[in-house]
Design an enzyme around this catalytic site. Sequence first.
Site, PDB file in Angstrom:
ATOM      1  N   TYR A  43       0.847  -1.188   0.000  1.00  0.00           N
ATOM      2  CA  TYR A  43       0.000   0.000   0.000  1.00  0.00           C
ATOM      3  C   TYR A  43       0.887   1.244   0.000  1.00  0.00           C
ATOM      4  O   TYR A  43       2.068   1.183   0.346  1.00  0.00           O
ATOM      5  CB  TYR A  43      -0.910   0.014   1.218  1.00  0.00           C
ATOM      6  N   SER A  44       0.290   2.384  -0.324  1.00  0.00           N
ATOM      7  CA  SER A  44       1.101   3.599  -0.344  1.00  0.00           C
ATOM      8  C   SER A  44       1.650   3.921   1.042  1.00  0.00           C
ATOM      9  O   SER A  44       2.741   4.479   1.159  1.00  0.00           O
ATOM     10  CB  SER A  44       0.298   4.776  -0.904  1.00  0.00           C
ATOM     11  N   GLU A  45       0.892   3.577   2.098  1.00  0.00           N
ATOM     12  CA  GLU A  45       1.393   3.808   3.457  1.00  0.00           C
ATOM     13  C   GLU A  45       0.895   2.726   4.411  1.00  0.00           C
ATOM     14  O   GLU A  45      -0.204   2.190   4.247  1.00  0.00           O
ATOM     15  CB  GLU A  45       0.919   5.167   4.010  1.00  0.00           C
ATOM     16  N   THR A  46       1.708   2.461   5.420  1.00  0.00           N
ATOM     17  CA  THR A  46       1.312   1.644   6.571  1.00  0.00           C
ATOM     18  C   THR A  46       1.654   2.436   7.824  1.00  0.00           C
ATOM     19  O   THR A  46       2.730   3.020   7.926  1.00  0.00           O
ATOM     20  CB  THR A  46       2.032   0.292   6.572  1.00  0.00           C
TER      21      THR A  46
END
Length: 268
Positions: A43-46
């Site tokens: 994902y783009s961020e965690t």
Amino acid sequence: MTNIERYTAFDVDGEGGNPAGVVLDADGLGDDRMLEIAAELGYSETAFLFTGNRIRYFSPLAEVPFCGHATIATAVAHAERFGVGSLALQTKAGEVVVETRYEDDRLLATLTSVPPSVRDAPPSLVSEALAALRWTEADLDPAMPPRVAFAGAHHLVLVVSARERLAKLDYDFEALGALMTREDWTTVQLVWPGPDGYHARDPFPPGGVYEDPATGAAAAAFGAYLRELGVTGRVTIHQGEDMGRPSRLLVDIPASGGISVSGTGNRL
């Protein structure tokens, strides 16, 4: 064992939104392991939440100081487990307060950014960004000049005069990524002012992601940009439509102080 949860933030009636990884019990995780988890999820961020409400955010390639959609996802996940209320998150950019509540039987989260700022974008950098985007100055809206806006992370803001231009995103990933890394821009906020609100697209090559479907940090920064132009009150940002992941971000712009961004979230 680390419990890795998956949520989407800023969805539209349960559809679309931006996926994020959420780890509510990150104590004991080192940088290498957090980056590994973020890369595995893709994902783009965690987001990784530690004791004391300290939070860190990792893209598949690097850590970022603040991420809006992962903050919304974390708040929704936390509310599902512990109940709605207020969280004062300690980010690397500063304290970000996020409130959760139920609205129309959905969990809604509202984050309030750190004090924002806006500065001029040097013409040489704008020209470099336009070249990487394969755009020209004629594509830009002269009433809304390029700026670099900050509300936890830095974003170059470019406003176009035609929806058709925004729809055709075919940029040089390596060139734009190198420029953004050099200038410490988390995303480039590409915007078209439409009759139903603002439509946005956000390239994110420094994180190894071609495009982000909903970018809360950029939405907050854009709120600061609009305030510099004399806009206050609530505006809506539509994002992810051209990716098939429609997202809706509600941005509240007060006369001063932090910018608030609201959205719903779903467990994936």
